[in-house]
Design a protein around this motif. Structure first.
Motif, PDB file in Angstrom:
ATOM      1  N   PHE A 205      -8.960   7.113   8.281  1.00 12.84           N
ATOM      2  CA  PHE A 205      -7.777   6.725   7.516  1.00 12.84           C
ATOM      3  C   PHE A 205      -7.565   5.214   7.589  1.00 12.84           C
ATOM      4  O   PHE A 205      -7.325   4.564   6.573  1.00 12.84           O
ATOM      5  CB  PHE A 205      -6.538   7.465   8.024  1.00 12.84           C
ATOM      6  CG  PHE A 205      -5.272   7.029   7.350  1.00 12.84           C
ATOM      7  CD1 PHE A 205      -4.903   7.533   6.114  1.00 12.84           C
ATOM      8  CD2 PHE A 205      -4.446   6.068   7.943  1.00 12.84           C
ATOM      9  CE1 PHE A 205      -3.743   7.109   5.474  1.00 12.84           C
ATOM     10  CE2 PHE A 205      -3.290   5.641   7.317  1.00 12.84           C
ATOM     11  CZ  PHE A 205      -2.938   6.162   6.076  1.00 12.84           C
ATOM     12  N   LEU A 206      -7.661   4.643   8.786  1.00  8.77           N
ATOM     13  CA  LEU A 206      -7.428   3.210   8.941  1.00  8.77           C
ATOM     14  C   LEU A 206      -8.496   2.382   8.234  1.00  8.77           C
ATOM     15  O   LEU A 206      -8.196   1.325   7.676  1.00  8.77           O
ATOM     16  CB  LEU A 206      -7.335   2.836  10.421  1.00  8.77           C
ATOM     17  CG  LEU A 206      -6.090   3.366  11.135  1.00  8.77           C
ATOM     18  CD1 LEU A 206      -6.138   3.036  12.619  1.00  8.77           C
ATOM     19  CD2 LEU A 206      -4.819   2.844  10.494  1.00  8.77           C
ATOM     20  N   GLN A 207      -9.733   2.853   8.225  1.00  7.89           N
ATOM     21  CA  GLN A 207     -10.784   2.155   7.472  1.00  7.89           C
ATOM     22  C   GLN A 207     -10.430   2.129   5.989  1.00  7.89           C
ATOM     23  O   GLN A 207     -10.548   1.095   5.327  1.00  7.89           O
ATOM     24  CB  GLN A 207     -12.132   2.841   7.664  1.00  7.89           C
ATOM     25  CG  GLN A 207     -12.763   2.611   8.998  1.00  7.89           C
ATOM     26  CD  GLN A 207     -14.039   3.421   9.180  1.00  7.89           C
ATOM     27  OE1 GLN A 207     -14.282   4.402   8.481  1.00  7.89           O
ATOM     28  NE2 GLN A 207     -14.856   3.003  10.128  1.00  7.89           N
ATOM     29  N   LYS A 208      -9.997   3.254   5.480  1.00  4.00           N
ATOM     30  CA  LYS A 208      -9.643   3.335   4.062  1.00  4.00           C
ATOM     31  C   LYS A 208      -8.381   2.527   3.754  1.00  4.00           C
ATOM     32  O   LYS A 208      -8.265   1.938   2.691  1.00  4.00           O
ATOM     33  CB  LYS A 208      -9.495   4.791   3.634  1.00  4.00           C
ATOM     34  CG  LYS A 208     -10.833   5.509   3.633  1.00  4.00           C
ATOM     35  CD  LYS A 208     -10.731   6.936   3.209  1.00  4.00           C
ATOM     36  CE  LYS A 208     -12.113   7.584   3.211  1.00  4.00           C
ATOM     37  NZ  LYS A 208     -12.078   8.949   2.726  1.00  4.00           N
TER      38      LYS A 208
ATOM     39  N   ALA B 273      -9.434  -1.061   3.547  1.00  2.00           N
ATOM     40  CA  ALA B 273     -10.207  -1.279   2.320  1.00  2.00           C
ATOM     41  C   ALA B 273      -9.310  -1.317   1.079  1.00  2.00           C
ATOM     42  O   ALA B 273      -9.700  -1.883   0.062  1.00  2.00           O
ATOM     43  CB  ALA B 273     -11.263  -0.192   2.160  1.00  2.00           C
ATOM     44  N   SER B 274      -8.120  -0.753   1.175  1.00  2.00           N
ATOM     45  CA  SER B 274      -7.238  -0.684   0.015  1.00  2.00           C
ATOM     46  C   SER B 274      -6.437  -1.963  -0.212  1.00  2.00           C
ATOM     47  O   SER B 274      -5.781  -2.106  -1.221  1.00  2.00           O
ATOM     48  CB  SER B 274      -6.275   0.497   0.157  1.00  2.00           C
ATOM     49  OG  SER B 274      -5.346   0.246   1.189  1.00  2.00           O
ATOM     50  N   ARG B 275      -6.514  -2.874   0.727  1.00  2.00           N
ATOM     51  CA  ARG B 275      -5.751  -4.132   0.600  1.00  2.00           C
ATOM     52  C   ARG B 275      -6.346  -5.038  -0.432  1.00  2.00           C
ATOM     53  O   ARG B 275      -7.437  -5.090  -0.749  1.00  2.00           O
ATOM     54  CB  ARG B 275      -5.701  -4.875   1.916  1.00  2.00           C
ATOM     55  CG  ARG B 275      -4.797  -4.196   2.899  1.00  2.00           C
ATOM     56  CD  ARG B 275      -4.587  -5.055   4.098  1.00  2.00           C
ATOM     57  NE  ARG B 275      -5.293  -4.403   5.202  1.00  2.00           N
ATOM     58  CZ  ARG B 275      -5.847  -5.025   6.203  1.00  2.00           C
ATOM     59  NH1 ARG B 275      -5.827  -6.314   6.276  1.00  2.00           N
ATOM     60  NH2 ARG B 275      -6.415  -4.382   7.181  1.00  2.00           N
TER      61      ARG B 275
ATOM     62  N   VAL C 195       0.845  -1.186   0.000  1.00  2.00           N
ATOM     63  CA  VAL C 195       0.000   0.000   0.000  1.00  2.00           C
ATOM     64  C   VAL C 195       0.887   1.245   0.000  1.00  2.00           C
ATOM     65  O   VAL C 195       1.824   1.344   0.784  1.00  2.00           O
ATOM     66  CB  VAL C 195      -0.942   0.020   1.222  1.00  2.00           C
ATOM     67  CG1 VAL C 195      -1.729   1.310   1.278  1.00  2.00           C
ATOM     68  CG2 VAL C 195      -1.866  -1.184   1.186  1.00  2.00           C
ATOM     69  N   VAL C 196       0.578   2.189  -0.893  1.00  2.00           N
ATOM     70  CA  VAL C 196       1.334   3.431  -0.983  1.00  2.00           C
ATOM     71  C   VAL C 196       0.435   4.581  -0.542  1.00  2.00           C
ATOM     72  O   VAL C 196      -0.652   4.779  -1.092  1.00  2.00           O
ATOM     73  CB  VAL C 196       1.840   3.679  -2.420  1.00  2.00           C
ATOM     74  CG1 VAL C 196       2.557   5.023  -2.513  1.00  2.00           C
ATOM     75  CG2 VAL C 196       2.760   2.551  -2.855  1.00  2.00           C
ATOM     76  N   VAL C 197       0.898   5.307   0.456  1.00  2.00           N
ATOM     77  CA  VAL C 197       0.198   6.492   0.946  1.00  2.00           C
ATOM     78  C   VAL C 197       1.015   7.699   0.518  1.00  2.00           C
ATOM     79  O   VAL C 197       2.218   7.762   0.779  1.00  2.00           O
ATOM     80  CB  VAL C 197       0.030   6.453   2.479  1.00  2.00           C
ATOM     81  CG1 VAL C 197      -0.572   7.751   2.994  1.00  2.00           C
ATOM     82  CG2 VAL C 197      -0.804   5.256   2.896  1.00  2.00           C
TER      83      VAL C 197
ATOM     84  N   ASN D 183      -3.067   4.490  -2.361  1.00  2.00           N
ATOM     85  CA  ASN D 183      -3.055   3.794  -3.658  1.00  2.00           C
ATOM     86  C   ASN D 183      -3.810   4.581  -4.728  1.00  2.00           C
ATOM     87  O   ASN D 183      -4.584   4.027  -5.503  1.00  2.00           O
ATOM     88  CB  ASN D 183      -3.619   2.383  -3.533  1.00  2.00           C
ATOM     89  CG  ASN D 183      -2.650   1.435  -2.870  1.00  2.00           C
ATOM     90  OD1 ASN D 183      -1.470   1.720  -2.740  1.00  2.00           O
ATOM     91  ND2 ASN D 183      -3.146   0.297  -2.424  1.00  2.00           N
ATOM     92  N   GLY D 184      -3.590   5.897  -4.753  1.00  2.00           N
ATOM     93  CA  GLY D 184      -4.179   6.738  -5.786  1.00  2.00           C
ATOM     94  C   GLY D 184      -5.605   7.173  -5.535  1.00  2.00           C
ATOM     95  O   GLY D 184      -6.193   7.877  -6.364  1.00  2.00           O
ATOM     96  N   ARG D 185      -6.175   6.783  -4.405  1.00  2.00           N
ATOM     97  CA  ARG D 185      -7.550   7.189  -4.066  1.00  2.00           C
ATOM     98  C   ARG D 185      -7.517   8.195  -2.920  1.00  2.00           C
ATOM     99  O   ARG D 185      -6.786   8.008  -1.942  1.00  2.00           O
ATOM    100  CB  ARG D 185      -8.376   5.987  -3.636  1.00  2.00           C
ATOM    101  CG  ARG D 185      -8.640   5.031  -4.740  1.00  2.00           C
ATOM    102  CD  ARG D 185      -9.551   3.969  -4.239  1.00  2.00           C
ATOM    103  NE  ARG D 185     -10.451   3.596  -5.309  1.00  2.00           N
ATOM    104  CZ  ARG D 185     -11.208   2.550  -5.289  1.00  2.00           C
ATOM    105  NH1 ARG D 185     -11.220   1.780  -4.219  1.00  2.00           N
ATOM    106  NH2 ARG D 185     -11.979   2.262  -6.310  1.00  2.00           N
ATOM    107  N   LEU D 186      -8.322   9.216  -3.049  1.00  2.00           N
ATOM    108  CA  LEU D 186      -8.373  10.251  -2.016  1.00  2.00           C
ATOM    109  C   LEU D 186      -8.779   9.636  -0.682  1.00  2.00           C
ATOM    110  O   LEU D 186      -9.791   8.935  -0.585  1.00  2.00           O
ATOM    111  CB  LEU D 186      -9.372  11.340  -2.411  1.00  2.00           C
ATOM    112  CG  LEU D 186      -9.511  12.505  -1.445  1.00  2.00           C
ATOM    113  CD1 LEU D 186      -8.199  13.261  -1.303  1.00  2.00           C
ATOM    114  CD2 LEU D 186     -10.617  13.430  -1.892  1.00  2.00           C
ATOM    115  N   ALA D 187      -7.977   9.905   0.346  1.00  2.00           N
ATOM    116  CA  ALA D 187      -8.260   9.383   1.685  1.00  2.00           C
ATOM    117  C   ALA D 187      -8.723  10.485   2.626  1.00  2.00           C
ATOM    118  O   ALA D 187      -9.668  10.291   3.382  1.00  2.00           O
ATOM    119  CB  ALA D 187      -7.031   8.695   2.257  1.00  2.00           C
ATOM    120  N   CYS D 188      -8.053  11.648   2.590  1.00  2.00           N
ATOM    121  CA  CYS D 188      -8.457  12.744   3.468  1.00  2.00           C
ATOM    122  C   CYS D 188      -7.803  14.049   3.022  1.00  2.00           C
ATOM    123  O   CYS D 188      -6.822  14.047   2.289  1.00  2.00           O
ATOM    124  CB  CYS D 188      -8.132  12.454   4.928  1.00  2.00           C
ATOM    125  SG  CYS D 188      -6.514  11.800   5.249  1.00  2.00           S
TER     126      CYS D 188
END
Length: 100
Positions: free
Chosen positions: A92-95, A98-100, A22-24, A78-83
């Motif tokens: 943040f942790l929910q997202k 979900a990104s896994r 996962v890339v943040v 992973n390229g999706r807006l988180a916050c």
């Protein structure tokens, strides 16, 4: 004994490297106090959850600077807006999960 500690950590929600791959990314710029707060919080979360953290200085890219200006920090998973503006740990942790 180590198995006990591992099970205890899992039950308590403490997990390491569970977000491998996962890339943040955090978009910000120098001298932005909100950006510094977000980066510090993300570094703490990174140690516990094992994602890759990339810091993007929007002031070094005219296109990003024009697009985001003072509407920073912006955090992507992973390229999706988180916050935006602040990192709310629970969200943040929910997202992140979900990104896994």
């Amino acid at each position: 004994m180590f198995a006990f500690l591992k099970n205890w950590a899992t039950c308590r929600g403490v997990r390491r490297n569970n977000a491998a791959g996962v890339v943040v990314e955090v978009y910000g710029k120098p001298e932005c106090h909100l950006c510094e707060e977000a980066k510090a919080q993300l570094r703490r979360l990174q140690r516990r959850h094992g994602f890759t953290l990339r810091e993007v200085d929007i002031s070094a890219d005219g296109r990003l600077l024009a697009e985001y200006g003072t509407r920073i920090p912006v955090v992507w998973i992973n390229g999706r807006l988180a916050c935006k503006y602040r990192v709310e740990e629970r969200v943040f942790l929910q997202k992140l999960r979900a990104s896994r």
